[in-house]
Design a protein around this motif. Structure first.
Motif, mmCIF file in Angstrom:
data_model
loop_
_atom_site.group_PDB
_atom_site.id
_atom_site.type_symbol
_atom_site.label_atom_id
_atom_site.label_comp_id
_atom_site.label_asym_id
_atom_site.label_seq_id
_atom_site.Cartn_x
_atom_site.Cartn_y
_atom_site.Cartn_z
ATOM 1 N N GLY A 165 0.799 -1.223 0.000
ATOM 2 C CA GLY A 165 0.000 0.000 0.000
ATOM 3 C C GLY A 165 0.831 1.272 0.000
ATOM 4 N N TRP A 166 0.132 2.376 -0.177
ATOM 5 C CA TRP A 166 0.755 3.695 -0.166
ATOM 6 C C TRP A 166 1.065 4.084 1.270
ATOM 7 C CZ3 TRP A 166 1.653 4.632 -5.071
ATOM 8 C CH2 TRP A 166 0.735 4.182 -6.036
ATOM 9 N N HIS A 167 2.236 4.696 1.509
ATOM 10 C CA HIS A 167 2.546 5.168 2.846
ATOM 11 C C HIS A 167 3.020 6.611 2.771
ATOM 12 C CE1 HIS A 167 5.730 2.603 1.222
ATOM 13 N NE2 HIS A 167 6.621 3.409 1.779
ATOM 14 N N GLY A 168 2.543 7.375 3.731
ATOM 15 C CA GLY A 168 2.793 8.802 3.818
ATOM 16 C C GLY A 168 1.465 9.553 3.880
ATOM 17 N N PRO A 169 1.518 10.736 4.491
ATOM 18 C CA PRO A 169 2.730 11.351 5.009
ATOM 19 C C PRO A 169 3.132 10.835 6.387
ATOM 20 C CG PRO A 169 0.851 12.778 5.385
ATOM 21 C CD PRO A 169 0.333 11.605 4.607
ATOM 22 N N SER A 170 4.425 11.076 6.708
ATOM 23 C CA SER A 170 4.917 10.991 8.080
ATOM 24 C C SER A 170 4.908 12.422 8.600
ATOM 25 C CB SER A 170 6.323 10.407 8.129
ATOM 26 O OG SER A 170 6.357 9.140 7.516
ATOM 27 N N MET A 171 4.132 12.676 9.640
ATOM 28 C CA MET A 171 3.857 14.046 10.072
ATOM 29 C C MET A 171 4.592 14.361 11.368
ATOM 30 S SD MET A 171 -0.216 13.768 9.251
ATOM 31 C CE MET A 171 -0.242 11.970 9.228
ATOM 32 N N ALA A 172 5.524 15.302 11.316
ATOM 33 C CA ALA A 172 6.228 15.770 12.509
ATOM 34 C C ALA A 172 5.435 16.928 13.094
ATOM 35 C CB ALA A 172 7.650 16.207 12.155
ATOM 36 N N THR A 173 4.968 16.789 14.312
ATOM 37 C CA THR A 173 4.178 17.862 14.915
ATOM 38 C C THR A 173 5.076 19.055 15.229
ATOM 39 O OG1 THR A 173 4.476 16.854 17.088
ATOM 40 C CG2 THR A 173 2.465 16.299 15.885
ATOM 41 N N PRO A 174 4.532 20.292 15.192
ATOM 42 C CA PRO A 174 5.352 21.472 15.470
ATOM 43 C C PRO A 174 6.058 21.362 16.825
ATOM 44 C CG PRO A 174 3.259 22.131 14.523
ATOM 45 C CD PRO A 174 3.166 20.655 14.780
ATOM 46 N N GLY A 175 7.352 21.689 16.813
ATOM 47 C CA GLY A 175 8.141 21.666 18.043
ATOM 48 C C GLY A 175 8.873 20.376 18.303
ATOM 49 N N TYR A 176 8.580 19.319 17.509
ATOM 50 C CA TYR A 176 9.171 18.004 17.773
ATOM 51 C C TYR A 176 9.748 17.416 16.491
ATOM 52 C CZ TYR A 176 6.505 18.375 22.091
ATOM 53 O OH TYR A 176 5.992 18.801 23.293
ATOM 54 N N ASP A 177 11.062 17.413 16.395
ATOM 55 C CA ASP A 177 11.714 16.802 15.239
ATOM 56 C C ASP A 177 11.457 15.299 15.240
ATOM 57 O OD1 ASP A 177 12.767 19.292 14.581
ATOM 58 O OD2 ASP A 177 14.632 18.927 15.689
#
Length: 268
Positions: A212-224
């Protein structure tokens, strides 16, 4: 001691595996590779690896956000003794394989650091065991670092082992998030091969992608965000083919004239 233990049997597939082990100072770990080629790959700390009558000193790194790392390749049908005097967190990416290649040490300087995307889709890819830079029988591995607030693995994509798309790589995502934060991972399939995953992930979490398709990987603001990708599949040729979801591939055009996020690269 073991934090993650993904085997082909536990994942319900055939090739890809990943174990993550945390060693206290002075502690050792015995690795028996069996039918899988395996890397001794530090996430933090260093170690000494003895295998095939050879001892390798692995300097490692303080954390995944600080620097690339050196590592050791251990062939199938081998045993390795791993010792860390100061303590370490070690990943063991693996792939069931056929050829038995020599054990070897790979310095951190051999890692090709690549910046992909632009704007809020900027991310850093450390190509340490991808086909173009590293010889293996089946194993493909890389690590991706995404600044807080950015999206990576985007547009959504998949890695086809054969070009007609019927047989995909088995992929493992292992995550670490700076500052004890959280991130999110999306995986979805097709009506013919349904899969529907949207997971909140934190340090030490794993998401398995059988197809299957994967993404997005989401980095929340403030956390690398960091993730280690481990892939392997049945193809006769070891290839890292990338196919965008045709519904979303147009997104690449939107960042053609945007600058890369100035927070990259992580390692200056």
């Amino acid at each position: 001691m073991n934090g993650v233990a993904v085997t082909p049997a536990s994942a319900g597939w055939t090739y890809s595996g990943l174990t993550v082990v945390t060693l206290a100072p002075g502690e050792s770990h015995t690795l028996a590779t069996g039918s899988s080629e395996t890397l001794v790959f530090p996430l933090s700390g260093g170690c000494v690896v003895t295998t095939e009558a050879t001892t390798f000193e692995v300097a490692g790194r303080s954390s995944v956000f600080e620097a690339p790392t050196d590592f050791v390749y251990v062939p199938r049908d081998a045993t390795a003794e791993v010792v860390s005097e100061a303590g370490a967190k070690l990943a063991f990416p693996s792939a069931v394989c056929e050829r038995r290649l020599p054990a070897r040490y790979v310095p951190a300087a051999d890692t090709q650091v690549e910046l992909r995307g632009a704007g809020t889709c900027s991310r850093q890819v450390n190509n340490f065991a991808t086909p173009a830079v590293f010889e293996a029988d089946r194993l493909i591995a890389c690590e991706v670092l995404t600044p807080g607030g950015n999206w990576s693995s985007y547009p959504p994509h998949k890695h086809d082992e054969v070009r007609d798309g019927e047989c995909e790589l088995e992929e493992i995502y292992y995550f670490e998030v700076a500052g004890d934060g959280m991130a999110y991972q999306r995986v979805y399939g097709t009506p013919e091969r349904p899969i529907d995953i949207l997971e909140e992930v934190r340090t030490g979490d794993v998401v398995l992608i059988p197809h299957g398709w994967h993404g997005p990987s989401m980095a929340t603001p403030g956390y690398d965000l960091y993730y280690l990708n481990v892939m392997a599949g049945p193809g006769a040729t070891r290839e890292w083919l990338i196919s965008d979801d045709p519904d979303h591939g147009w997104i690449r055009e939107t960042w053609e004239h945007e600058p890369v996020d100035p927070r990259l690269p992580f390692y200056r």
